[in-house]
Design an enzyme around this catalytic site. Structure first.
Site, mmCIF file in Angstrom:
data_model
loop_
_atom_site.group_PDB
_atom_site.id
_atom_site.type_symbol
_atom_site.label_atom_id
_atom_site.label_comp_id
_atom_site.label_asym_id
_atom_site.label_seq_id
_atom_site.Cartn_x
_atom_site.Cartn_y
_atom_site.Cartn_z
ATOM 1 C CE LYS A 24 -2.249 10.892 3.033
ATOM 2 N NZ LYS A 24 -2.880 10.029 2.022
ATOM 3 C CG HIS A 72 -2.020 -0.975 1.180
ATOM 4 N ND1 HIS A 72 -3.253 -0.746 0.625
ATOM 5 C CD2 HIS A 72 -2.050 -2.241 1.632
ATOM 6 C CE1 HIS A 72 -4.004 -1.831 0.754
ATOM 7 N NE2 HIS A 72 -3.288 -2.754 1.360
ATOM 8 C CE LYS A 120 -6.217 13.978 0.230
ATOM 9 N NZ LYS A 120 -6.213 12.840 -0.651
ATOM 10 N NE ARG A 121 -3.415 10.165 10.043
ATOM 11 C CZ ARG A 121 -3.105 9.212 10.916
ATOM 12 N NH1 ARG A 121 -3.903 8.176 11.105
ATOM 13 N NH2 ARG A 121 -2.005 9.302 11.644
ATOM 14 C CB THR A 171 -10.112 5.085 -1.161
ATOM 15 O OG1 THR A 171 -9.571 5.429 0.119
ATOM 16 C CG2 THR A 171 -9.468 3.810 -1.648
ATOM 17 C CE LYS A 174 -13.900 6.115 0.836
ATOM 18 N NZ LYS A 174 -12.979 6.129 1.985
HETATM 19 C C1 26V Z 1 1.810 2.286 7.701
HETATM 20 C C2 26V Z 1 2.400 1.976 8.856
HETATM 21 C C3 26V Z 1 3.842 2.020 8.921
HETATM 22 C C4 26V Z 1 4.344 1.123 9.981
HETATM 23 C C5 26V Z 1 3.669 1.376 11.277
HETATM 24 C C6 26V Z 1 2.196 1.218 11.200
HETATM 25 C C7 26V Z 1 1.610 1.621 9.935
HETATM 26 C C8 26V Z 1 0.261 1.612 9.819
HETATM 27 C C9 26V Z 1 -0.320 1.939 8.648
HETATM 28 C C10 26V Z 1 0.455 2.256 7.591
HETATM 29 C C11 26V Z 1 -0.284 2.570 6.390
HETATM 30 C C12 26V Z 1 0.524 2.950 5.225
HETATM 31 C C13 26V Z 1 -0.089 2.474 4.018
HETATM 32 C C14 26V Z 1 -1.392 3.146 3.655
HETATM 33 O O1 26V Z 1 -2.285 3.449 4.411
HETATM 34 N N1 26V Z 1 -1.503 3.322 2.417
HETATM 35 C C15 26V Z 1 -2.674 3.868 1.802
HETATM 36 O O2 26V Z 1 -3.441 2.764 1.353
HETATM 37 C C16 26V Z 1 -4.626 3.176 0.707
HETATM 38 C C17 26V Z 1 -5.403 1.911 0.368
HETATM 39 O O3 26V Z 1 -4.700 1.148 -0.530
HETATM 40 C C18 26V Z 1 -4.279 3.982 -0.523
HETATM 41 O O4 26V Z 1 -5.452 4.406 -1.138
HETATM 42 C C19 26V Z 1 -3.423 5.188 -0.149
HETATM 43 O O5 26V Z 1 -3.001 5.872 -1.293
HETATM 44 C C20 26V Z 1 -2.224 4.740 0.651
HETATM 45 O O6 26V Z 1 -1.509 5.851 1.163
#
Ligand code: 26V
Length: 817
Positions: free
Chosen positions: A557, A356, A551-552, A659, A663
């Site tokens: 971003k 992701h 968004k975050r 996403t 929406k």
């Molecule tokens: C990353 C990490 C890094 C390690 C520690 C815990 C943690 C928890 C969550 C994440 C999430 C990073 C990946 C993420 O959220 N990606 C997003 O995924 C969406 C669904 O595929 C996508 O639409 C977004 O563009 C993307 O940033």
């Protein structure tokens, strides 16, 4: 009986049922019940019907010996359950008839429900949309995750700054969960592993109990459901009692905490891999419990593991559950006496993995020394997997030592033992038969950059699966006004077949339809404006252009680029150079990771800018800025339907998919965006003339960086940019503390502007001017907005899940009867 009479009768029956639940489950009566009590009674009505559907679905799956998919994810951002459950059970309209004056309305009752915010952002919400689609498509499917006591923190804004508060979403219990008292597994930690040839005996030091809590995920237009099973950590009962019986209550309490803290809180960080031991324990905890549960179910049904890979598929939602590869090997080899070779063969057929993010700082690695201490047996398994994998690499590319070093599951830490790390993405790739990115661009970049070596080794494993969103929650439930309009025009089937939206194309030039479309948008904007007025105390003009970035908060971003545009517009309004401007309300929302200084600065800057701009009588009618606190699923359900413009402005190559972009467009917003993530595919669907694409693309970004990017030159050469940046730097928006944003200014002008805001600034501002021009021609704007909705068919999560089922999981859809 005429329809309305039938509806009336059905709603009377529902009312009687609710009153009964009020009496028996809540112990009160309608005349004195509070909204929250009505909410609980109504939830009990739904719960009963969901339970029935759950039992029938499980029965059907057992009977048909169906192949199942298990979706492992550290995060599920569910939001509220009520509206979705009522819609799926076909009770929504009846419930609206039950809750009428003088009592609370159905909306007021539904607002009593806290959001289940068991996720950070896109990745967690995607998992929730996928469960909805899996149930709706009738896939035999389970989600597995952690039952965090505290989900995503609640955000409030105090003096312009983010303040985080813990959010105990379950409080005592949720009416939506079913505790499975008989479903619990022991998860071990620590100790030593003793080799016996191929298998090993693990003498663990600690044990934790994993208790199952199920959420029934209803399908739409089907009686089938999916299951989300979440694990709660608890002290093993014998330990608990041991200390208790000797009267050592303090020790008993300490022990209980030590065990239960594993599922206590979600890590609220989606930007960096913290590498903390508790996080590793969380990951292993839920993965081990899930694997044991999966194997248990399989063995009960088949009495053998020989056909395991024929009957199950396990999906890794990013690398967070990647330790599952080693855990499945351990369970099969050590606990169930399968040969290593057979177990590995099964393993590779069972697992698939979605990446992701390409951001290097978010790619998970764990210190070898940590895994050795917490999961000694798994470290041995990972070493052996790596050995066999590297042997294969050597056979294919003899002598390419550099390649071996690059693809190894272990980063050798330049020879320093203590710096060695396990690369979880590599473990996921080696252990899976399918690997995918989440948009076409992201999947392409993935195989060209971070996984290029693996793509050369295993080209057949790499695929794209562009994300999607569920049209039930994000259109049918969130935007009832637009939904009824669509129903009149193209029928009701779009809920289950989003490609039907194409049928709107022929209405794009229909003035009457355009007017109704605009009226629906306006009533959604009024609803949001009322919310903002209540929550933030700012009165938005519902006729202004609602320009939305939600968004975050993250540097890539580029919320800061949006702020630069706001300041530029403000300056132009002040000095009279703003011609052809439309009145705008610029709306931001999003959470910053608590340790992410720059993201928190951006929130503060937005609020500081808002304070100046909103209070300036010279510009107030033309420009307003608002930061809506505590962004989450429910707040998004209010914002998405009300947006005119969707800001998707990440540096090209950084946003894996997005996403929110889907929406917003689905709800009739036009996108202003870069050639990044799914924006590109959205453009392909809605037509380049119906979207505002600007800025450098990935190739240009790479070229700018390679040529030695000099943001300082851009600052010097563009007076409007310079004026905006200088105002930030000089403390124009922070008169009480002039130096507050020096670091923000420096990060752009002097410290390299890593995400190329200044390189895209001029084109962004120019694109914003085109937005104004169009908005001032309402009929044209409406036409394009309609064409955006019409093009969104492919962005249904149903399409995505069907593709996963066909290409990755090899699954068939089922009906209950
Ligand atoms: C990353 C990490 C890094 C390690 C520690 C815990 C943690 C928890 C969550 C994440 C999430 C990073 C990946 C993420 O959220 N990606 C997003 O995924 C969406 C669904 O595929 C996508 O639409 C977004 O563009 C993307 O940033």
């Amino acid at each position: 009986m005429p329809d309305s009479a039938a509806d009336q009768a059905a709603s009377e029956a529902l009312r009687a049922n609710i009153d009964h639940k009020l009496l028996c489950q809540v112990a009160t009566e309608p005349s004195v019940a509070s909204k929250a009590e009505f909410y609980h009674a109504l939830a009990q009505v739904a719960r009963e019907q969901l339970a029935k559907r759950w039992v029938e679905t499980q029965h059907a799956d057992r009977q048909s010996q169906a192949r199942r998919v298990y979706y492992l994810s550290m995060e599920f951002l569910i939001g509220r359950a009520m509206n979705n459950a009522l819609s799926a059970l076909d009770l929504r309209d009846q419930a609206a008839l039950v809750f009428t004056p003088p009592g609370p309305s159905i909306d007021e009752v539904m607002e009593c429900e806290p959001d289940a915010a068991l996720g950070n952002g896109g990745l967690g919400r995607l998992a929730a949309c996928f469960l909805d689609s899996m149930a709706t498509l009738g896939l035999p499917s389970w989600g597995y995750g952690v039952r965090y006591e505290y989900g995503m923190f609640a955000q409030s804004i105090v003096n312009g700054q983010q303040v985080e508060k813990p959010e105990p979403w379950v409080q005592d219990r949720s009416p939506w969960e079913f505790q499975r008292a008989s479903k619990h597994f022991t998860v071990h930690f620590g100790g030593t592993a003793e080799h016996h040839g191929e298998w090993a005996e693990w003498h663990a030091a600690d044990a934790v109990e994993a208790k199952a809590f199920d959420h029934v995920i209803p399908g739409h237009g089907t009686e089938r459901v999916s299951t989300l099973r979440l694990w709660k950590a608890a002290a093993p009962s014998e330990i608990d009692l041991g200390a208790f019986n000797t009267g050592d209550y303090q020790r008993a309490a300490e022990l209980k905490n030590r065990f239960e803290n594993i599922s206590w809180v979600l890590y609220p960080n989606d930007s960096t891999s913290a590498g903390r031991e508790l996080r590793l324990r969380q990951e292993y905890f839920f993965v081990s419990a899930s694997m044991q549960d999966i194997l248990d179910r399989h063995f009960t049904e088949y009495g053998s593991f020989d056909n395991l890979a024929d009957k199950i598929a396990i999906h890794l939602n990013d690398t967070h559950p990647a330790i599952g590869v080693a855990e499945l090997m351990r369970l099969l080899v050590d606990e169930h006496q399968m040969s290593w070779k057979d177990a590995w063969e099964q393993c590779r057929r069972i697992f698939s993995y979605t990446n992701h993010t390409l951001m290097p700082e978010a790619l998970e690695t764990w210190k070898v020394t940590l895994i050795q201490r917490v999961l000694p047996r798994h470290m041995l398994i990972i070493y052996r997997i790596n050995q066999e994998f590297l042997d294969e690499v050597v056979r294919l590319y003899p002598g390419d030592i550099d390649l071996m070093r690059r693809v190894s599951l272990i980063d050798d830490g330049n020879g320093h033992e203590k710096d060695k790390r396990v690369r979880m993405a590599h473990l996921s790739i080696v252990g899976s038969h399918r690997i995918n990115g989440v948009s076409q661009l992201h999947s392409d970049l993935m195989v060209q950059t971070i996984f290029a070596d693996f793509a050369r080794l295993y080209p057949e494993r790499f695929h794209n699966k562009t994300n999607g969103v569920t049209p039930r929650r994000w259109l049918a439930q969130a935007n009832p006004d637009l939904s009824s309009l669509l129903d009149e025009r193209i029928g009701k089937d779009w809920r289950l077949d989003l490609d039907r939206l194409q049928g709107l194309r022929e209405s794009a030039d229909d003035r009457a339809f355009g007017a109704s479309f605009a009226a629906a948008k306006r009533s959604n904007k009024l609803r949001l404006a009322n919310y903002v007025s209540r929550e933030v105390g700012i009165n938005l003009d519902p006729d202004s252009l609602f320009d939305v970035q939600v968004k975050r908060i993250h540097e890539y971003k580029r919320q800061l680029l949006n702020v630069l545009h706001v300041i530029t517009r403000y300056n132009a309004l002040l000095d009279g150079t703003a011609v052809g401007c439309a009145p705008r309300s610029v709306i931001f929302a999003g959470k910053a990771a608590s340790s992410y200084h720059m993201a928190k600065q951006v929130i503060r800057l937005i609020n500081d800018v808002a304070a100046v701009v909103n209070n300036d009588p010279r510009t107030r009618d033309m420009l307003q800025v608002v930061f809506i606190p505590n962004y989450g699923v429910s707040v998004a359900e209010l914002i998405m339907p009300a947006a005119n413009l969707s800001e998707q402005i990440s540096t090209a190559g950084t946003e894996a998919s997005g996403t929110g972009n889907m929406k917003l467009s689905l709800n009739g917003a036009l996108t202003i965006g870069t050639e990044d993530g799914a924006n590109i595919e959205i453009r392909d669907q809605v037509g380049a003339e119906n979207i505002f694409i600007f800025g450098n693309n990935t190739a240009q970004v790479a070229a700018i960086r390679a040529a030695g990017y000099q943001p300082g030159d851009l600052y010097r050469d563009n007076p409007a940019l310079q004026e905006a940046l200088d105002k930030i730097d000089a403390g124009f928006f922070s008169p009480g503390e002039r130096s507050r944003y020096h670091d923000v200014f420096n990060s752009l002008v002097h410290y390299g502007d890593h995400y190329l805001l200044l390189a895209d600034y001029a084109d962004y501002v120019a694109a914003q001017e085109r937005v104004d021009t169009l908005y001032l021609t309402p009929a044209e704007w409406q036409r394009k907005a309609i064409l955006n909705v019409a093009g969104m068919g492919p962005f249904s999560a149903d399409r995505t899940i069907r593709a996963y089922a066909d290409d990755t999981w090899n699954l068939k859809t089922l009906t209950n009867t």
